[in-house]
Design a protein around this motif. Structure first.
Motif, PDB file in Angstrom:
ATOM      1  N   VAL A 131       0.957  -1.029   0.451  1.00 27.59           N
ATOM      2  CA  VAL A 131      -0.115  -0.142   0.127  1.00 27.59           C
ATOM      3  C   VAL A 131       1.094   1.107   0.466  1.00 27.59           C
ATOM      4  N   ASP A 132       0.816   1.664  -0.829  1.00 28.73           N
ATOM      5  CA  ASP A 132       2.071   3.603  -0.633  1.00 28.73           C
ATOM      6  C   ASP A 132       0.330   4.769  -1.006  1.00 28.73           C
ATOM      7  N   THR A 133       0.229   4.874  -2.376  1.00 25.99           N
ATOM      8  CA  THR A 133      -0.721   5.894  -2.541  1.00 25.99           C
ATOM      9  C   THR A 133      -2.013   6.042  -1.758  1.00 25.99           C
ATOM     10  N   GLY A 134      -2.799   4.556  -1.679  1.00 21.10           N
ATOM     11  CA  GLY A 134      -3.390   3.936  -1.217  1.00 21.10           C
ATOM     12  C   GLY A 134      -4.821   3.957  -2.051  1.00 21.10           C
ATOM     13  N   ILE A 135      -4.694   4.510  -3.258  1.00 19.27           N
ATOM     14  CA  ILE A 135      -5.284   4.520  -4.890  1.00 19.27           C
ATOM     15  C   ILE A 135      -6.258   2.812  -4.179  1.00 19.27           C
ATOM     16  N   THR A 136      -5.301   2.118  -5.039  1.00 16.72           N
ATOM     17  CA  THR A 136      -5.883   0.888  -4.871  1.00 16.72           C
ATOM     18  C   THR A 136      -6.554   0.180  -4.332  1.00 16.72           C
ATOM     19  N   ILE A 137      -5.986  -0.146  -2.807  1.00 20.15           N
ATOM     20  CA  ILE A 137      -7.003  -0.642  -2.282  1.00 20.15           C
ATOM     21  C   ILE A 137      -8.319   0.115  -1.578  1.00 20.15           C
ATOM     22  N   SER A 138      -8.352   1.446  -1.509  1.00 16.41           N
ATOM     23  CA  SER A 138      -9.254   2.532  -1.288  1.00 16.41           C
ATOM     24  C   SER A 138     -10.730   2.090  -2.389  1.00 16.41           C
ATOM     25  N   ASN A 139      -9.770   2.269  -3.812  1.00 13.65           N
ATOM     26  CA  ASN A 139     -11.059   1.473  -4.642  1.00 13.65           C
ATOM     27  C   ASN A 139     -11.411   0.244  -4.805  1.00 13.65           C
ATOM     28  N   THR A 140     -10.740  -0.467  -4.106  1.00 15.41           N
ATOM     29  CA  THR A 140     -11.354  -2.465  -4.199  1.00 15.41           C
ATOM     30  C   THR A 140     -12.033  -1.810  -3.340  1.00 15.41           C
ATOM     31  N   LEU A 141     -11.393  -1.837  -1.610  1.00 10.33           N
ATOM     32  CA  LEU A 141     -12.326  -1.529  -1.196  1.00 10.33           C
ATOM     33  C   LEU A 141     -13.852  -1.126  -1.715  1.00 10.33           C
ATOM     34  N   GLU A 142     -14.597  -0.058  -1.694  1.00  9.34           N
ATOM     35  CA  GLU A 142     -15.635  -0.047  -2.812  1.00  9.34           C
ATOM     36  C   GLU A 142     -16.472  -0.341  -3.082  1.00  9.34           C
ATOM     37  N   GLN A 143     -15.422  -0.835  -4.139  1.00  9.77           N
ATOM     38  CA  GLN A 143     -16.401  -1.988  -4.899  1.00  9.77           C
ATOM     39  C   GLN A 143     -16.905  -3.081  -3.623  1.00  9.77           C
ATOM     40  N   ILE A 144     -15.458  -3.376  -3.013  1.00  6.70           N
ATOM     41  CA  ILE A 144     -16.116  -4.375  -2.030  1.00  6.70           C
ATOM     42  C   ILE A 144     -17.557  -4.634  -1.499  1.00  6.70           C
ATOM     43  N   GLN A 145     -17.626  -3.163  -1.210  1.00  4.34           N
ATOM     44  CA  GLN A 145     -19.147  -3.140   0.109  1.00  4.34           C
ATOM     45  C   GLN A 145     -19.714  -3.246  -0.512  1.00  4.34           C
ATOM     46  N   ASP A 146     -19.876  -3.077  -1.334  1.00  2.59           N
ATOM     47  CA  ASP A 146     -21.585  -3.438  -1.916  1.00  2.59           C
ATOM     48  C   ASP A 146     -21.799  -5.040  -2.864  1.00  2.59           C
ATOM     49  N   TYR A 147     -20.634  -5.460  -1.603  1.00  2.00           N
ATOM     50  CA  TYR A 147     -20.419  -7.320  -1.348  1.00  2.00           C
ATOM     51  C   TYR A 147     -21.495  -7.127  -0.761  1.00  2.00           C
ATOM     52  N   ASN A 148     -21.667  -6.649   0.977  1.00  2.00           N
ATOM     53  CA  ASN A 148     -22.962  -6.567   1.446  1.00  2.00           C
ATOM     54  C   ASN A 148     -21.751  -7.891   3.009  1.00  2.00           C
ATOM     55  N   ALA A 149     -20.366  -7.711   2.925  1.00  2.00           N
ATOM     56  CA  ALA A 149     -19.592  -8.058   3.950  1.00  2.00           C
ATOM     57  C   ALA A 149     -19.681  -7.403   5.286  1.00  2.00           C
ATOM     58  N   LYS A 150     -19.613  -9.295   6.515  1.00  2.00           N
ATOM     59  CA  LYS A 150     -20.137  -9.115   7.605  1.00  2.00           C
ATOM     60  C   LYS A 150     -18.626  -7.640   8.305  1.00  2.00           C
ATOM     61  N   GLU A 151     -17.149  -8.396   7.752  1.00  2.00           N
ATOM     62  CA  GLU A 151     -16.849  -6.703   8.082  1.00  2.00           C
ATOM     63  C   GLU A 151     -15.286  -7.696   7.211  1.00  2.00           C
ATOM     64  N   ILE A 152     -14.368  -6.254   6.940  1.00  5.40           N
ATOM     65  CA  ILE A 152     -13.717  -6.008   5.631  1.00  5.40           C
ATOM     66  C   ILE A 152     -12.210  -5.489   6.288  1.00  5.40           C
ATOM     67  N   MET A 153     -11.433  -6.556   6.105  1.00  8.48           N
ATOM     68  CA  MET A 153      -9.993  -6.369   6.522  1.00  8.48           C
ATOM     69  C   MET A 153      -8.723  -6.154   5.653  1.00  8.48           C
ATOM     70  N   VAL A 154      -8.154  -5.203   6.048  1.00 10.91           N
ATOM     71  CA  VAL A 154      -6.604  -5.405   4.465  1.00 10.91           C
ATOM     72  C   VAL A 154      -6.019  -5.430   5.335  1.00 10.91           C
ATOM     73  N   ALA A 155      -4.808  -6.722   4.828  1.00  9.32           N
ATOM     74  CA  ALA A 155      -3.263  -7.126   5.660  1.00  9.32           C
ATOM     75  C   ALA A 155      -2.472  -6.868   3.892  1.00  9.32           C
ATOM     76  N   THR A 156      -1.190  -6.156   4.309  1.00 10.96           N
ATOM     77  CA  THR A 156      -0.205  -5.576   3.594  1.00 10.96           C
ATOM     78  C   THR A 156       0.826  -5.475   4.342  1.00 10.96           C
ATOM     79  N   MET A 157       1.622  -6.764   3.047  1.00 13.52           N
ATOM     80  CA  MET A 157       2.881  -7.443   3.545  1.00 13.52           C
ATOM     81  C   MET A 157       3.904  -5.825   3.217  1.00 13.52           C
ATOM     82  N   LEU A 158       3.449  -4.498   2.641  1.00 18.37           N
ATOM     83  CA  LEU A 158       4.838  -3.606   2.953  1.00 18.37           C
ATOM     84  C   LEU A 158       3.781  -2.228   2.902  1.00 18.37           C
TER      85      LEU A 158
END
Length: 179
Positions: free
Chosen positions: A106-133
């Motif tokens: 995760v550097d700028t956060g653009i990719t993960i932010s965009n991905t989180l927005e897309q995943i929100q539409d799937y009604n997950a109970k909770e969403i976590m982020v794990a990054t190596m770097l």
């Protein structure tokens, strides 16, 4: 100092494979405790995260953990385009699931932010982020990262899944570009 030449650039080792292995083992240990009883679905964000996901999943002992893949693209050469393209999605049902997004960096956060927005539409109970770097000095989007392997400087790097114009993903160590 160990160096490699990829295309037109020289790179030097900045994080040896052994250190990455330690960091990933520590992340897996914490996740195994935090995710116990949750039957999580891990989503590996391709292409870069395939090695991190593989290394991590070998150490995940949570019962009924699953993994799937999603392919995104936001880089061209050594820089981000600022636009995230979804090239391949997943077919699993995320409704009421604990989802853990696996990102190589995760550097700028653009990719993960965009991905989180897309995943929100799937009604997950909770969403976590794990990054190596994680490059905190490059971050321009406000994103919550639940699991961070290592914080690193804002340098261009390759190896362990990260690439320079498609090459270098196979390197077991992380290399930093030599200016």
């Amino acid at each position: 100092m160990k160096t490699v030449k990829l295309l037109d650039r020289e790179f030097r080792v900045s994080i040896p494979a052994e250190k990455l292995d330690q960091v990933i083992a520590q992340m897996a240990e914490k996740m195994n405790k935090d995710l116990e009883g949750k039957e999580p679905l891990f989503i590996c964000i391709l292409n870069g995260s395939f090695m991190f996901a593989s290394d991590l999943m070998k150490q995940i002992t949570v019962e009924n953990a699953q993994i799937t893949f999603m392919r995104l693209s936001s880089y061209d050469g050594m820089g981000t385009t600022g636009k995230v393209k979804k090239l391949m999605g997943f077919t699993e049902d995320l409704k009421d699931r604990t989802v853990v997004l696996l990102e190589d960096i995760v550097d700028t956060g653009i990719t993960i932010s965009n991905t989180l927005e897309q995943i929100q539409d799937y009604n997950a109970k909770e969403i976590m982020v794990a990054t190596m770097l994680f490059k905190p000095k490059a971050l321009i989007r406000d994103v919550k990262i639940n699991y961070v392997g290592m914080e690193i400087p804002n340098d261009f790097i390759v190896g362990r899944g990260l690439d320079y114009d498609g090459v270098g993903r196979n390197l077991p160590d992380i290399y930093t570009v030599i200016d």
